[in-house]
Design an enzyme around this catalytic site. Structure first.
Site, PDB file in Angstrom:
ATOM      1  N   ASP A 139      -3.507  -0.894  -2.273  1.00 47.61           N
ATOM      2  CA  ASP A 139      -4.144  -0.842  -0.954  1.00 47.61           C
ATOM      3  C   ASP A 139      -5.389  -1.718  -1.040  1.00 47.61           C
ATOM      4  OD1 ASP A 139      -5.641  -0.283   1.297  1.00 47.61           O
ATOM      5  OD2 ASP A 139      -5.319   1.887   1.209  1.00 47.61           O
ATOM      6  N   SER A 169     -12.985 -12.469  10.544  1.00 47.95           N
ATOM      7  CA  SER A 169     -12.521 -12.110   9.188  1.00 47.95           C
ATOM      8  C   SER A 169     -11.857 -13.302   8.509  1.00 47.95           C
ATOM      9  CB  SER A 169     -11.549 -10.920   9.243  1.00 47.95           C
ATOM     10  OG  SER A 169     -10.298 -11.308   9.789  1.00 47.95           O
ATOM     11  N   TYR A 197     -10.654 -10.344  14.166  1.00 48.03           N
ATOM     12  CA  TYR A 197      -9.665 -11.076  13.362  1.00 48.03           C
ATOM     13  C   TYR A 197     -10.162 -12.482  13.077  1.00 48.03           C
ATOM     14  CZ  TYR A 197      -5.117 -13.026  11.999  1.00 48.03           C
ATOM     15  OH  TYR A 197      -4.090 -13.630  11.315  1.00 48.03           O
ATOM     16  N   SER A 248      -5.815 -18.200   9.078  1.00 46.23           N
ATOM     17  CA  SER A 248      -5.239 -18.393  10.411  1.00 46.23           C
ATOM     18  C   SER A 248      -6.003 -19.476  11.138  1.00 46.23           C
ATOM     19  CB  SER A 248      -5.330 -17.084  11.190  1.00 46.23           C
ATOM     20  OG  SER A 248      -5.075 -17.326  12.566  1.00 46.23           O
ATOM     21  N   ASN A 259      -2.243 -11.949   0.897  1.00 49.03           N
ATOM     22  CA  ASN A 259      -1.468 -12.023   2.139  1.00 49.03           C
ATOM     23  C   ASN A 259      -1.737 -10.850   3.079  1.00 49.03           C
ATOM     24  OD1 ASN A 259       1.104 -12.614   3.858  1.00 49.03           O
ATOM     25  ND2 ASN A 259       1.346 -10.516   3.124  1.00 49.03           N
ATOM     26  N   ARG A 287       0.840  -1.218   0.000  1.00 50.81           N
ATOM     27  CA  ARG A 287       0.000   0.000   0.000  1.00 50.81           C
ATOM     28  C   ARG A 287       0.862   1.250   0.000  1.00 50.81           C
ATOM     29  NH1 ARG A 287      -2.937  -0.073   5.925  1.00 50.81           N
ATOM     30  NH2 ARG A 287      -1.212  -1.019   7.053  1.00 50.81           N
TER      31      ARG A 287
HETATM   32  P1  NAP Z   1       2.528  -8.114   9.264  1.00 51.10           P
HETATM   33  O1  NAP Z   1       3.933  -8.360   9.573  1.00 51.10           O
HETATM   34  O2  NAP Z   1       1.721  -7.265  10.156  1.00 51.10           O
HETATM   35  O3  NAP Z   1       2.404  -7.574   7.740  1.00 51.10           O
HETATM   36  C1  NAP Z   1       1.149  -7.275   7.230  1.00 51.10           C
HETATM   37  C2  NAP Z   1       1.282  -6.825   5.803  1.00 51.10           C
HETATM   38  O4  NAP Z   1      -0.032  -6.498   5.332  1.00 51.10           O
HETATM   39  C3  NAP Z   1       2.130  -5.555   5.653  1.00 51.10           C
HETATM   40  O5  NAP Z   1       2.834  -5.611   4.436  1.00 51.10           O
HETATM   41  C4  NAP Z   1       1.081  -4.463   5.594  1.00 51.10           C
HETATM   42  O6  NAP Z   1       1.490  -3.284   4.925  1.00 51.10           O
HETATM   43  C5  NAP Z   1       0.021  -5.188   4.781  1.00 51.10           C
HETATM   44  N1  NAP Z   1      -1.273  -4.506   4.826  1.00 51.10           N
HETATM   45  C6  NAP Z   1      -2.073  -4.238   5.882  1.00 51.10           C
HETATM   46  N2  NAP Z   1      -3.157  -3.546   5.479  1.00 51.10           N
HETATM   47  C7  NAP Z   1      -3.033  -3.370   4.132  1.00 51.10           C
HETATM   48  C8  NAP Z   1      -3.815  -2.753   3.141  1.00 51.10           C
HETATM   49  N3  NAP Z   1      -4.966  -2.103   3.428  1.00 51.10           N
HETATM   50  N4  NAP Z   1      -3.413  -2.796   1.843  1.00 51.10           N
HETATM   51  C9  NAP Z   1      -2.256  -3.433   1.516  1.00 51.10           C
HETATM   52  N5  NAP Z   1      -1.445  -4.009   2.430  1.00 51.10           N
HETATM   53  C10 NAP Z   1      -1.837  -3.987   3.711  1.00 51.10           C
HETATM   54  O7  NAP Z   1       1.733  -9.509   9.179  1.00 51.10           O
HETATM   55  P2  NAP Z   1       2.255 -10.982   8.848  1.00 51.10           P
HETATM   56  O8  NAP Z   1       2.499 -11.672  10.129  1.00 51.10           O
HETATM   57  O9  NAP Z   1       3.289 -10.947   7.804  1.00 51.10           O
HETATM   58  O10 NAP Z   1       0.899 -11.596   8.273  1.00 51.10           O
HETATM   59  C11 NAP Z   1       0.672 -11.848   6.893  1.00 51.10           C
HETATM   60  C12 NAP Z   1      -0.605 -12.643   6.778  1.00 51.10           C
HETATM   61  O11 NAP Z   1      -0.500 -13.859   7.538  1.00 51.10           O
HETATM   62  C13 NAP Z   1      -1.822 -11.903   7.350  1.00 51.10           C
HETATM   63  O12 NAP Z   1      -2.955 -12.130   6.522  1.00 51.10           O
HETATM   64  C14 NAP Z   1      -2.015 -12.547   8.708  1.00 51.10           C
HETATM   65  O13 NAP Z   1      -3.341 -12.469   9.154  1.00 51.10           O
HETATM   66  C15 NAP Z   1      -1.576 -13.976   8.438  1.00 51.10           C
HETATM   67  N6  NAP Z   1      -1.145 -14.690   9.640  1.00 51.10           N
HETATM   68  C16 NAP Z   1      -0.064 -14.298  10.346  1.00 51.10           C
HETATM   69  C17 NAP Z   1       0.318 -15.017  11.487  1.00 51.10           C
HETATM   70  C18 NAP Z   1       1.518 -14.656  12.304  1.00 51.10           C
HETATM   71  O14 NAP Z   1       1.780 -15.328  13.325  1.00 51.10           O
HETATM   72  N7  NAP Z   1       2.315 -13.674  11.931  1.00 51.10           N
HETATM   73  C19 NAP Z   1      -0.454 -16.111  11.905  1.00 51.10           C
HETATM   74  C20 NAP Z   1      -1.563 -16.471  11.161  1.00 51.10           C
HETATM   75  C21 NAP Z   1      -1.893 -15.768  10.021  1.00 51.10           C
HETATM   76  P3  NAP Z   1       2.129  -2.005   5.713  1.00 51.10           P
HETATM   77  O15 NAP Z   1       3.589  -2.294   5.863  1.00 51.10           O
HETATM   78  O16 NAP Z   1       1.832  -0.868   4.820  1.00 51.10           O
HETATM   79  O17 NAP Z   1       1.426  -1.918   7.050  1.00 51.10           O
END
Ligand code: NAP
Length: 245
Positions: free
Chosen positions: A71, A171, A168, A153, A98, A46
């Site tokens: 975004d 969703s 969460y 998740s 993602n 975004r």
């Molecule tokens: P993260 O580190 O918080 O990164 C989230 C990413 O999503 C960032 O690049 C963020 O961009 C982007 N994002 C958020 N809102 C957005 C929007 N409106 N438009 C475009 N991009 C957007 O999360 P993560 O841990 O890598 O998680 C990635 C996926 O895995 C998510 O769907 C999460 O629910 C899932 N997940 C994660 C875990 C975990 O333990 N980490 C567990 C289960 C599932 P910005 O940099 O601009 O904020």
């Protein structure tokens, strides 16, 4: 590791993959792994500057990715991004939904939560992927090839659903349902639609105490993104194994 990138052999083409939220966390690592497998990767973010900085880091490893501003909360941004990628490549073979947020307040429960948090979370984690599949899957169906990978998740599993982070959880349950119904809709047409739980991963969302590295968290997503034509569709996976909805 500089040098010639391998090409995708399992399904016979230089596939184009669009990865949302590719600038950091699991999305960044998915871009890394898919570029390493020889796909043409469009790292979407975004924030355009954050996307370019991420792409530069990958380039330093010898992995070339393109960037695209996207975004997922903006239908205009989604339309423009898909149009730009199709203009450049004429196709999108792989869509990795993602990007995601966990916006629930600490200790949040359904009772007492601000409905605005539900709206924002559903907008990002469900409506974004919905609009993206609506824009991209028709192209995949026309090409007879597609892989849709939805980052879900374990917190969204109906089996064993517990309390906490309600927006969460809901969703991700909605994203799971989208996965299952879209998979049914596209069955037998070359488009495989799956969701996965990456496990508890050390990212900004997962925190420093999480059990898994981003490499471990991204592995199942990269595997689903490059499934062979007879691969599974309509499943929820963890560690490359099917788990209950
Ligand atoms: P993260 O580190 O918080 O990164 C989230 C990413 O999503 C960032 O690049 C963020 O961009 C982007 N994002 C958020 N809102 C957005 C929007 N409106 N438009 C475009 N991009 C957007 O999360 P993560 O841990 O890598 O998680 C990635 C996926 O895995 C998510 O769907 C999460 O629910 C899932 N997940 C994660 C875990 C975990 O333990 N980490 C567990 C289960 C599932 P910005 O940099 O601009 O904020």
């Amino acid at each position: 590791m500089a040098g010639k990138r391998p090409t995708v052999k399992s399904d016979g083409g230089n596939r184009v993959a669009l990865v949302t939220g590719g600038n950091r966390g699991i999305g960044y690592e998915i871009c890394r792994q898919l570029a390493g497998k020889g796909l043409t990767v469009v790292l979407a973010s975004r924030n355009a500057e954050a996307g370019r900085a991420a792409a530069k880091r990958l380039l330093a490893e010898g992995l070339k990715v393109e960037t695209q501003r996207l975004d997922v909360c903006s239908p205009i941004s989604i339309r423009a991004a898909v149009k730009a990628v199709v203009k450049r490549h004429g196709r999108i073979d792989v869509l990795v939904n993602n990007a995601g947020i966990m916006a629930d307040a600490h200790g949040a429960r359904v009772i007492g939560s601000n409905p605005a948090v539900f709206r924002k979370t559903l907008d990002t984690n469900f409506h974004g992927p919905l609009l993206l599949v609506q824009a991209v899957v028709p192209l995949m169906l026309a090409a007879g090839y597609g892989r849709v990978v939805n980052l879900s998740s374990g917190l969204g599993q109906l089996q064993g659903m517990g309390a906490g982070t309600p927006a969460y959880r809901i969703s991700k349950t909605a994203l799971n349902a989208l996965t299952a119904t879209l998979a049914a809709e596209t069955r037998g047409k070359g488009v495989l639609v799956n969701a996965l739980c990456p496990g508890w991963v050390r990212t900004r969302m997962g925190g420093d105490n999480a059990a898994r590295s981003v490499a471990q968290g991204a592995d199942t997503a990269a595997w689903l993104a490059t499934l062979p034509q007879r691969g599974p569709s309509g499943g929820l996976f963890r560690n490359r194994r099917r788990i209950a909805w």
